[in-house]
Motif scaffolding. Structure first.
Motif, PDB file in Angstrom:
ATOM      1  N   PRO A  76      -3.133 -12.309   5.238  1.00 23.93           N
ATOM      2  CA  PRO A  76      -4.547 -11.936   5.323  1.00 23.93           C
ATOM      3  C   PRO A  76      -4.752 -10.689   6.182  1.00 23.93           C
ATOM      4  O   PRO A  76      -4.153 -10.547   7.248  1.00 23.93           O
ATOM      5  CB  PRO A  76      -5.191 -13.162   5.978  1.00 23.93           C
ATOM      6  CG  PRO A  76      -4.296 -14.287   5.598  1.00 23.93           C
ATOM      7  CD  PRO A  76      -2.900 -13.713   5.605  1.00 23.93           C
ATOM      8  N   MET A  77      -5.584  -9.779   5.657  1.00 30.99           N
ATOM      9  CA  MET A  77      -5.828  -8.499   6.330  1.00 30.99           C
ATOM     10  C   MET A  77      -7.328  -8.257   6.417  1.00 30.99           C
ATOM     11  O   MET A  77      -8.088  -8.728   5.577  1.00 30.99           O
ATOM     12  CB  MET A  77      -5.190  -7.357   5.521  1.00 30.99           C
ATOM     13  CG  MET A  77      -3.678  -7.410   5.426  1.00 30.99           C
ATOM     14  SD  MET A  77      -2.873  -7.000   6.976  1.00 30.99           S
ATOM     15  CE  MET A  77      -3.189  -5.239   7.049  1.00 30.99           C
ATOM     16  N   PRO A  78      -7.774  -7.498   7.395  1.00 32.90           N
ATOM     17  CA  PRO A  78      -9.214  -7.224   7.495  1.00 32.90           C
ATOM     18  C   PRO A  78      -9.733  -6.303   6.401  1.00 32.90           C
ATOM     19  O   PRO A  78     -10.912  -6.332   6.065  1.00 32.90           O
ATOM     20  CB  PRO A  78      -9.354  -6.568   8.883  1.00 32.90           C
ATOM     21  CG  PRO A  78      -7.995  -6.140   9.271  1.00 32.90           C
ATOM     22  CD  PRO A  78      -7.010  -6.973   8.530  1.00 32.90           C
ATOM     23  N   VAL A  79      -8.843  -5.469   5.847  1.00 33.78           N
ATOM     24  CA  VAL A  79      -9.274  -4.493   4.836  1.00 33.78           C
ATOM     25  C   VAL A  79      -8.404  -4.641   3.587  1.00 33.78           C
ATOM     26  O   VAL A  79      -7.193  -4.847   3.685  1.00 33.78           O
ATOM     27  CB  VAL A  79      -9.126  -3.039   5.374  1.00 33.78           C
ATOM     28  CG1 VAL A  79      -9.724  -2.044   4.400  1.00 33.78           C
ATOM     29  CG2 VAL A  79      -9.752  -2.904   6.744  1.00 33.78           C
ATOM     30  N   ALA A  80      -9.029  -4.517   2.428  1.00 35.86           N
ATOM     31  CA  ALA A  80      -8.282  -4.638   1.169  1.00 35.86           C
ATOM     32  C   ALA A  80      -7.400  -3.416   0.939  1.00 35.86           C
ATOM     33  O   ALA A  80      -7.747  -2.306   1.334  1.00 35.86           O
ATOM     34  CB  ALA A  80      -9.260  -4.793   0.006  1.00 35.86           C
ATOM     35  N   GLY A  81      -6.234  -3.652   0.310  1.00 28.45           N
ATOM     36  CA  GLY A  81      -5.386  -2.552  -0.130  1.00 28.45           C
ATOM     37  C   GLY A  81      -4.536  -1.925   0.951  1.00 28.45           C
ATOM     38  O   GLY A  81      -3.888  -0.903   0.711  1.00 28.45           O
ATOM     39  N   VAL A  82      -4.513  -2.516   2.147  1.00 32.69           N
ATOM     40  CA  VAL A  82      -3.729  -1.940   3.251  1.00 32.69           C
ATOM     41  C   VAL A  82      -2.510  -2.825   3.519  1.00 32.69           C
ATOM     42  O   VAL A  82      -2.645  -4.043   3.657  1.00 32.69           O
ATOM     43  CB  VAL A  82      -4.587  -1.844   4.532  1.00 32.69           C
ATOM     44  CG1 VAL A  82      -3.759  -1.317   5.694  1.00 32.69           C
ATOM     45  CG2 VAL A  82      -5.788  -0.960   4.275  1.00 32.69           C
ATOM     46  N   LEU A  83      -1.341  -2.200   3.597  1.00 30.92           N
ATOM     47  CA  LEU A  83      -0.118  -2.953   3.886  1.00 30.92           C
ATOM     48  C   LEU A  83      -0.133  -3.453   5.329  1.00 30.92           C
ATOM     49  O   LEU A  83      -0.624  -2.748   6.226  1.00 30.92           O
ATOM     50  CB  LEU A  83       1.109  -2.065   3.691  1.00 30.92           C
ATOM     51  CG  LEU A  83       1.511  -1.704   2.255  1.00 30.92           C
ATOM     52  CD1 LEU A  83       2.666  -0.712   2.280  1.00 30.92           C
ATOM     53  CD2 LEU A  83       1.894  -2.935   1.456  1.00 30.92           C
ATOM     54  N   CYS A  84       0.400  -4.654   5.546  1.00 32.92           N
ATOM     55  CA  CYS A  84       0.497  -5.168   6.908  1.00 32.92           C
ATOM     56  C   CYS A  84       1.559  -4.369   7.675  1.00 32.92           C
ATOM     57  O   CYS A  84       2.350  -3.628   7.080  1.00 32.92           O
ATOM     58  CB  CYS A  84       0.841  -6.657   6.897  1.00 32.92           C
ATOM     59  SG  CYS A  84       2.541  -7.022   6.452  1.00 32.92           S
ATOM     60  N   GLY A  85       1.581  -4.553   8.986  1.00 34.31           N
ATOM     61  CA  GLY A  85       2.500  -3.788   9.824  1.00 34.31           C
ATOM     62  C   GLY A  85       3.951  -4.004   9.457  1.00 34.31           C
ATOM     63  O   GLY A  85       4.741  -3.052   9.381  1.00 34.31           O
ATOM     64  N   ARG A  86       4.318  -5.257   9.168  1.00 32.06           N
ATOM     65  CA  ARG A  86       5.717  -5.542   8.865  1.00 32.06           C
ATOM     66  C   ARG A  86       6.140  -4.877   7.555  1.00 32.06           C
ATOM     67  O   ARG A  86       7.233  -4.332   7.450  1.00 32.06           O
ATOM     68  CB  ARG A  86       5.950  -7.056   8.801  1.00 32.06           C
ATOM     69  CG  ARG A  86       7.409  -7.403   8.582  1.00 32.06           C
ATOM     70  CD  ARG A  86       7.615  -8.879   8.401  1.00 32.06           C
ATOM     71  NE  ARG A  86       7.618  -9.587   9.667  1.00 32.06           N
ATOM     72  CZ  ARG A  86       7.700 -10.912   9.764  1.00 32.06           C
ATOM     73  NH1 ARG A  86       7.726 -11.643   8.667  1.00 32.06           N
ATOM     74  NH2 ARG A  86       7.728 -11.497  10.940  1.00 32.06           N
ATOM     75  N   CYS A  87       5.267  -4.949   6.530  1.00 35.84           N
ATOM     76  CA  CYS A  87       5.606  -4.331   5.235  1.00 35.84           C
ATOM     77  C   CYS A  87       5.650  -2.810   5.347  1.00 35.84           C
ATOM     78  O   CYS A  87       6.382  -2.152   4.608  1.00 35.84           O
ATOM     79  CB  CYS A  87       4.620  -4.766   4.152  1.00 35.84           C
ATOM     80  SG  CYS A  87       4.832  -6.490   3.657  1.00 35.84           S
ATOM     81  N   GLN A  88       4.874  -2.254   6.287  1.00 40.58           N
ATOM     82  CA  GLN A  88       4.946  -0.798   6.507  1.00 40.58           C
ATOM     83  C   GLN A  88       6.252  -0.423   7.196  1.00 40.58           C
ATOM     84  O   GLN A  88       6.910   0.545   6.830  1.00 40.58           O
ATOM     85  CB  GLN A  88       3.772  -0.340   7.373  1.00 40.58           C
ATOM     86  CG  GLN A  88       2.460  -0.282   6.626  1.00 40.58           C
ATOM     87  CD  GLN A  88       1.349   0.309   7.487  1.00 40.58           C
ATOM     88  OE1 GLN A  88       1.558   1.247   8.243  1.00 40.58           O
ATOM     89  NE2 GLN A  88       0.170  -0.272   7.370  1.00 40.58           N
ATOM     90  N   ARG A  89       6.632  -1.220   8.210  1.00 41.69           N
ATOM     91  CA  ARG A  89       7.845  -0.906   8.975  1.00 41.69           C
ATOM     92  C   ARG A  89       9.095  -1.087   8.140  1.00 41.69           C
ATOM     93  O   ARG A  89      10.048  -0.329   8.219  1.00 41.69           O
ATOM     94  CB  ARG A  89       7.929  -1.817  10.210  1.00 41.69           C
ATOM     95  CG  ARG A  89       7.031  -1.428  11.355  1.00 41.69           C
ATOM     96  CD  ARG A  89       7.454  -2.152  12.630  1.00 41.69           C
ATOM     97  NE  ARG A  89       7.502  -3.606  12.484  1.00 41.69           N
ATOM     98  CZ  ARG A  89       6.438  -4.406  12.599  1.00 41.69           C
ATOM     99  NH1 ARG A  89       5.264  -3.899  12.854  1.00 41.69           N
ATOM    100  NH2 ARG A  89       6.561  -5.700  12.466  1.00 41.69           N
ATOM    101  N   ARG A  90       9.106  -2.175   7.371  1.00 42.47           N
ATOM    102  CA  ARG A  90      10.305  -2.491   6.582  1.00 42.47           C
ATOM    103  C   ARG A  90       9.858  -3.021   5.225  1.00 42.47           C
ATOM    104  O   ARG A  90       9.714  -4.226   5.039  1.00 42.47           O
ATOM    105  CB  ARG A  90      11.141  -3.548   7.326  1.00 42.47           C
ATOM    106  CG  ARG A  90      12.508  -3.730   6.740  1.00 42.47           C
ATOM    107  CD  ARG A  90      13.292  -4.794   7.478  1.00 42.47           C
ATOM    108  NE  ARG A  90      14.652  -4.877   6.975  1.00 42.47           N
ATOM    109  CZ  ARG A  90      14.958  -5.450   5.807  1.00 42.47           C
ATOM    110  NH1 ARG A  90      14.032  -5.988   5.059  1.00 42.47           N
ATOM    111  NH2 ARG A  90      16.224  -5.478   5.399  1.00 42.47           N
TER     112      ARG A  90
END
Ligand code: ZN
Ligand code: ZN
Length: 258
Positions: A76-90
């Motif tokens: 769950p994320m506050p904004v639609a269409g944004v990758l979470c931190g973990r998926c961005q890092r790796r």
């Protein structure tokens, strides 16, 4: 579970009581014939549940996974269409994840029952929930998370296969159960940190088919860290899969960052 025991019932009250317990058990967990004949009791609290496996009060406790979520791992994320931190890092090897529920009470108990061979009366309900979450996915085939053959021999069935089979009928997709082999019997990953989980599952799967250009929908009961699903996706992509989407019944919410 069949009904052959009816023929052997005697007049002994204890035996009759045992028989009725067995019929109740069959209606609750086992026989689809019996389930169709009379109302079920709620899997969680034992109250009358009509034709559903859960009564309305317990069904209301099953928590939907909030939207929007990370497009890749469904966190769950506050904004639609944004990758979470973990998926961005790796970035994981899979492309998307769909899950109708959060892994919490009473779904946790239902999933564990299915895993231990006591929840087959729940499969239809779970398949409907999965179908609702996966209906818009333009996949070419379903692939159940494989069990290592030793685990399969111990349990006698693969709960992901049970879900995938029903889902295949529901979505009109072929189930490719034989293309991915689990060569390493990975121990329980609970309690391990993300990096250790990844190391444990590294090389655990072997794809024995050419999946060139296919969009594969991987079916499992629960996604925890996603390390196992990531390794599955890595194997499928190596075998040519163009896109890998996870469809899981429930997702854990990350309690603490790794
Ligand atoms: Zn209930
Ligand atoms: Zn993510």
């Amino acid at each position: 579970m069949g009904l052959t025991f009816v023929k052997t019932a005697g007049d002994d009250p204890g035996e009759v009581a045992g028989l009725s317990n067995r019929i109740i058990h069959a209606a609750r967990y086992g026989s689809s014939v019996l389930r169709g004949l009379w109302p079920q009791t709620c899997f969680v609290c034992g109250e009358r549940a009509g034709r559903q496996p859960l009564c309305p009060a317990c069904a209301a406790q099953v928590r939907a996974l909030p939207a929007p979520g990370c497009p890749c791992c469904a966190l769950p994320m506050p904004v639609a269409g944004v990758l979470c931190g973990r998926c961005q890092r790796r970035p994981p090897h899979f492309d998307a994840t769909h899950a109708p529920f959060i892994y919490s009470h009473p779904l946790r108990e239902m999933v564990l029952a299915l895993k231990h061979g006591q929840g087959f009366g729940l499969t239809g309900w779970m398949v409907q929930a999965l179908a609702g979450a996966g209906r818009g996915v333009a996949a070419d085939c379903l692939l159940p998370m494989p069990l290592h053959r030793r685990r399969l021999a111990e349990r006698g069935f693969n709960q992901a296969m049970e879900l995938a089979r029903g889902l295949g009928r529901e979505l009109g997709l072929p189930v490719r159960a034989q293309v991915l082999l689990r060569d390493v019997d990975t121990r329980q990953l609970a309690g391990l940190r993300q990096r250790e989980r990844r190391r444990c599952v590294r090389g655990a799967f072997r794809c024995v088919a050419d999946l060139s250009g296919l969009h594969v929908l991987v079916v499992d009961d629960v996604m925890t860290s996603g390390a196992t699903l990531d390794e599955v996706a890595r194997s499928l992509k190596q075998a040519g899969a163009a896109r890998v989407t996870n469809l899981v019944l429930a997702r854990t919410l990350r309690e603490r960052p790794d």
